[in-house]
Design an enzyme around this catalytic site. Sequence first.
Site, PDB file in Angstrom:
ATOM      1  N   ASN A 163      43.211 -39.267 -17.150  1.00  0.00           N
ATOM      2  CA  ASN A 163      42.263 -40.136 -17.415  1.00  0.00           C
ATOM      3  C   ASN A 163      41.899 -40.184 -19.016  1.00  0.00           C
ATOM      4  O   ASN A 163      41.476 -41.458 -19.276  1.00  0.00           O
ATOM      5  CB  ASN A 163      40.710 -39.624 -16.963  1.00  0.00           C
ATOM      6  CG  ASN A 163      40.616 -39.606 -15.428  1.00  0.00           C
ATOM      7  OD1 ASN A 163      41.411 -40.655 -14.804  1.00  0.00           O
ATOM      8  ND2 ASN A 163      39.731 -39.089 -14.759  1.00  0.00           N
TER       9      ASN A 163
ATOM     10  N   ASP B 277      34.163 -33.136  -8.384  1.00  0.00           N
ATOM     11  CA  ASP B 277      34.055 -31.331  -8.385  1.00  0.00           C
ATOM     12  C   ASP B 277      33.238 -30.961  -7.055  1.00  0.00           C
ATOM     13  O   ASP B 277      33.481 -29.921  -6.590  1.00  0.00           O
ATOM     14  CB  ASP B 277      33.579 -30.947  -9.564  1.00  0.00           C
ATOM     15  CG  ASP B 277      34.482 -31.006 -10.962  1.00  0.00           C
ATOM     16  OD1 ASP B 277      35.439 -30.940 -10.804  1.00  0.00           O
ATOM     17  OD2 ASP B 277      33.994 -30.905 -12.037  1.00  0.00           O
TER      18      ASP B 277
ATOM     19  N   GLU C 236      34.896 -28.258 -15.002  1.00  0.00           N
ATOM     20  CA  GLU C 236      33.778 -27.404 -15.235  1.00  0.00           C
ATOM     21  C   GLU C 236      33.326 -26.613 -14.004  1.00  0.00           C
ATOM     22  O   GLU C 236      32.387 -25.644 -14.295  1.00  0.00           O
ATOM     23  CB  GLU C 236      32.633 -28.477 -15.801  1.00  0.00           C
ATOM     24  CG  GLU C 236      32.292 -29.441 -14.997  1.00  0.00           C
ATOM     25  CD  GLU C 236      33.116 -30.674 -15.104  1.00  0.00           C
ATOM     26  OE1 GLU C 236      32.668 -31.951 -14.621  1.00  0.00           O
ATOM     27  OE2 GLU C 236      34.092 -30.808 -15.726  1.00  0.00           O
TER      28      GLU C 236
ATOM     29  N   ASP D  20      47.103  11.018  -8.795  1.00  0.00           N
ATOM     30  CA  ASP D  20      47.334   9.402  -8.483  1.00  0.00           C
ATOM     31  C   ASP D  20      46.459   8.512  -9.446  1.00  0.00           C
ATOM     32  O   ASP D  20      46.712   7.576  -9.697  1.00  0.00           O
ATOM     33  CB  ASP D  20      47.466   9.009  -6.931  1.00  0.00           C
ATOM     34  CG  ASP D  20      48.323   9.586  -6.229  1.00  0.00           C
ATOM     35  OD1 ASP D  20      49.488   9.701  -6.694  1.00  0.00           O
ATOM     36  OD2 ASP D  20      47.964   9.805  -4.967  1.00  0.00           O
TER      37      ASP D  20
ATOM     38  N   ASN E  40      33.153 -37.269 -12.646  1.00  0.00           N
ATOM     39  CA  ASN E  40      33.623 -35.845 -12.611  1.00  0.00           C
ATOM     40  C   ASN E  40      32.850 -34.771 -11.681  1.00  0.00           C
ATOM     41  O   ASN E  40      33.239 -33.899 -10.914  1.00  0.00           O
ATOM     42  CB  ASN E  40      33.568 -35.228 -14.065  1.00  0.00           C
ATOM     43  CG  ASN E  40      34.780 -35.592 -14.876  1.00  0.00           C
ATOM     44  OD1 ASN E  40      35.874 -36.461 -14.498  1.00  0.00           O
ATOM     45  ND2 ASN E  40      34.637 -35.734 -16.280  1.00  0.00           N
TER      46      ASN E  40
ATOM     47  N   ASP F 169      46.207   8.708  -3.149  1.00  0.00           N
ATOM     48  CA  ASP F 169      44.920   9.219  -2.761  1.00  0.00           C
ATOM     49  C   ASP F 169      44.611  10.740  -3.072  1.00  0.00           C
ATOM     50  O   ASP F 169      43.632  11.066  -2.729  1.00  0.00           O
ATOM     51  CB  ASP F 169      45.017   9.136  -1.138  1.00  0.00           C
ATOM     52  CG  ASP F 169      46.043  10.400  -0.701  1.00  0.00           C
ATOM     53  OD1 ASP F 169      46.833  10.662  -1.370  1.00  0.00           O
ATOM     54  OD2 ASP F 169      46.105  10.560   0.544  1.00  0.00           O
TER      55      ASP F 169
ATOM     56  N   ASP G  30      52.464   6.588  -3.573  1.00  0.00           N
ATOM     57  CA  ASP G  30      52.866   7.813  -3.340  1.00  0.00           C
ATOM     58  C   ASP G  30      53.380   8.296  -1.890  1.00  0.00           C
ATOM     59  O   ASP G  30      53.377   7.124  -1.020  1.00  0.00           O
ATOM     60  CB  ASP G  30      51.503   8.837  -3.189  1.00  0.00           C
ATOM     61  CG  ASP G  30      51.654  10.261  -3.300  1.00  0.00           C
ATOM     62  OD1 ASP G  30      52.728  10.825  -3.626  1.00  0.00           O
ATOM     63  OD2 ASP G  30      50.562  10.877  -2.850  1.00  0.00           O
TER      64      ASP G  30
END
Length: 923
Positions: free
Chosen positions: A720, A749, A331, A656, A745, A652, A373
């Site tokens: 788990n 975390d 989460e 391109d 949890n 550049d 390029d």
Amino acid sequence: MTLRTLSPRVPTHAKKQTNAQLSQQEWLRHAAAATPAELFRELNSGEEGLRAGQVDEARAFWGANATTQAAKRPAPLRLLAAFADPFTYILVFIALVSVLTDWVFADAGSRDVTTPLIIGVMVLVSGVLRFVQDEKSTVAAESLAEMIETLANVERDGDGGNPIPLDEVVVGDVVHLSSGDVVPADLRIFAARDLFVSQSSLTGESEPVEKRASLANPGAQGGTPADEPGACALTDLADLAFMGSTVISGNARGVVVATGARTMFGEATGTLAGRKRQTAFDEGIRSTSRLLMRLMAIMLPIVLVTCGITKGDWLAALLFSLSVAVGLTPEMLPMLVTCCLGKGSVDLSRDHVIVKRLDAIQDLGAIDVLCTDKTGTLTEDRVVLERHLDLNGNDDPRVLRYAFLNSYFSTGVKNLIDRAIIERALAEGTDETPVAPGLSAEELAERWHAVDELPFDFERRRLSVVVGDADGQTRMICKGAIEEVLAVCVDVEVDGCVRPLTDEERSRVTSRAEALANEGMRVLGVARKANPAGAGSLTVEDEREMTLIGYLAFLDPPKASSAEAIRALAAHGVSTKVLTGDSARVAEHVCRSIGIPVDGVLTGEEVERLGDEELAARVQEASVFAKLSPAQKARVVRTLRGLGHAVGFMGDGVNDAAAMRESDCGISVDSAVDVAREAADIILLEKDLMVLERGILCGRRTYANMIKYVKMTVSSNFGNIFSVLVASLFLPFLPMTAVQLLLLNLVYDLTCTAMPWDNVDEEMTRTPRRWDTLGIRGFMTTFGPLSSVFDVITFAALFFLVCPTVAGGAWGTLDAAGQALFAGTFQAGWFIESMWTQTLVVHLIRTTRVPFLQSRACGLLLGLGAVGVAAVTALPFSPVGAALDFCPLPAEYFALLACVVVGYAVCVLLARRRYVRRHGELL
């Protein structure tokens, strides 16, 4: 008439409209149909632009030229958005059910809000952390992006035009446009020469369209109301150029008629970067999310039915199954990803790299093909005119004279070629070495004046200028790629004599140009034509029947660092392909000199001729693509991506931009043209491939830390779930309550929030890294069940040894109070064991080296892990633990815990070795 009382003149029926968008469309149609003089009068402006005192009035009346400010949501809405997550919704649902069961419908004496309070804290911590990280990352990205500012060439008070920031442009300003510019606002064009623009940001059409100074049929196009049949699209009006469009070729002047949110672009998108393409990073995140959601959908009903049948309490089973489903998913993933990317952008800024799109950091690390390029990237971007030769190969000042006039009087952006010609002419244009008999370069510029021009474009690959003198004589001078200049010539001038361009002469010219190209030089041809008939209204059709007079040979030496950078990229699994508009021979020479293997060469003509399947087979082998148009560059990049490559494109120039948009990660430099910088995701403040190599490594480190969290957390939580299923089948009570599981949890975390700062082993940055859903699945199914084995061992020891000792007997022999003590002890034991093993596995599988000795996590990750383990271990002995139905554990439990942890560590290391041997990598 003052600007304060000014109101756009629109048809009477349009004034009755209340729809703001229709009113704006009618205003733009009116601006297209009006004559320049009428429009200048209405805007209180003129061909020389606004006066200094009018600028603030115009901005106050018409509004600022800003769209991004309106698109940014207020801070309270951004805070709420941080909680807008499916898994947060499930937590809130669990809290609401708990409120109903533990408070609303509970007896007065047994009411308890502990569960919803804990869940509320979990939701609050998760959402606030995500909001804080989002804000920090956004502020960092915005501050870095402000270092790169797009400018517009605006004329005020008749100053001829000066660059100003886009947000300072106002209605009534006169804007000068040339090749490579981004149109800064909606403009009414009143002077144009061969102006072609790309409106893909508005229409999605990649083909450029021509813009002119007037409508072909103003009565039909400009005067027809938008809501009546026969009205053309606004973007089809030939004398309007729209904000966000890019100038492909030509030049023009236009007056600003709409800014900011009142422009077509502002109304359609609100921001130039609003249309986000799907990159390798997006695809990886999406596929991973689908995997996790499928697992949730499968496991939730299984756990619900199992717990409901075995325990008989379906409401508790529902709460528990929901918490298990949430526990399966990391989460904190959105917050961790944002944090990793935000840290990556800050790290890159220290290497003088600006990140415009935050998730481009991971895309940069994922690229396995770099398309680049040639000019200024592999070379020094310092073009020098080495030789100016007649067709016999001798130095000829006349060739330099004609080239100087062509470059000096061209009105577009002076590129490196033009600057090299002008500098050489000025250097040689002295009394001792004049560029023309008796004339210096300055005197040439005074003697001749510009009459007309055909600007350079990437299809013709040449530029023609008509100049005239005081006697009324005119000369058309053309310079460009030798093949394209030869295509419009019918004669050659050799030893002062003009003779027809025969096949023999053409072959001789081509051979001499190829010989110069083999020396690494870029060769242009120069041609002339006396008194062209089309002077003053020149078209491409007039660019014919010319006389070739000589060559220009330029040298752009390879950068000293290019060879080292190419080797470094190759060592990190990135192959380099050169996509250039230059000749194949020049590109090959540069590639060989810096160590790029020339395995195959494809020209633009060949690319155009090949079908999609044939091109897919050829692009894999070729390393040099020469004489490509912008569309062909984009097609090559698109083909490589279609073959499964993650492609970066570095360039550049205006040619391109299309390829950069097609790539997974567009890379440019701060000195690039506007359109290239706008198309880029990453901007280098140093035009050096070594900087890019450091950026790629930073992207890979960022990915490594993200994938560590995902793989570790998903595998632990997956294990788990198996543990829960086993416990639900054989235990007479839940192995952990819903709140206990969610709290576990959350604590885990929180200890992982330091992951963005973790150290990364060198071997993890050697090869391209990209999201691999199959890899996540394989990791999860390997290490998850392994943790379940030790959970089951813990279950057995707790149920048959530890808990009976604490409660005074086996489960079936105990009364209600004894069973509560039994269950509380069991749940506390698994709670602590889960935290110990989950934290330990972070250090065991974050590296393929010996943990803690050969590879050590960063101090913050070590510290948070230690704090988390200590807090969870102490929790059952505290009043908070009692409120969560935990019971204190005996000393014997910790001896058991030590054996389980050691055994688990040994098995994980063995499984890690087997996994690496089978899959070739760990993370």
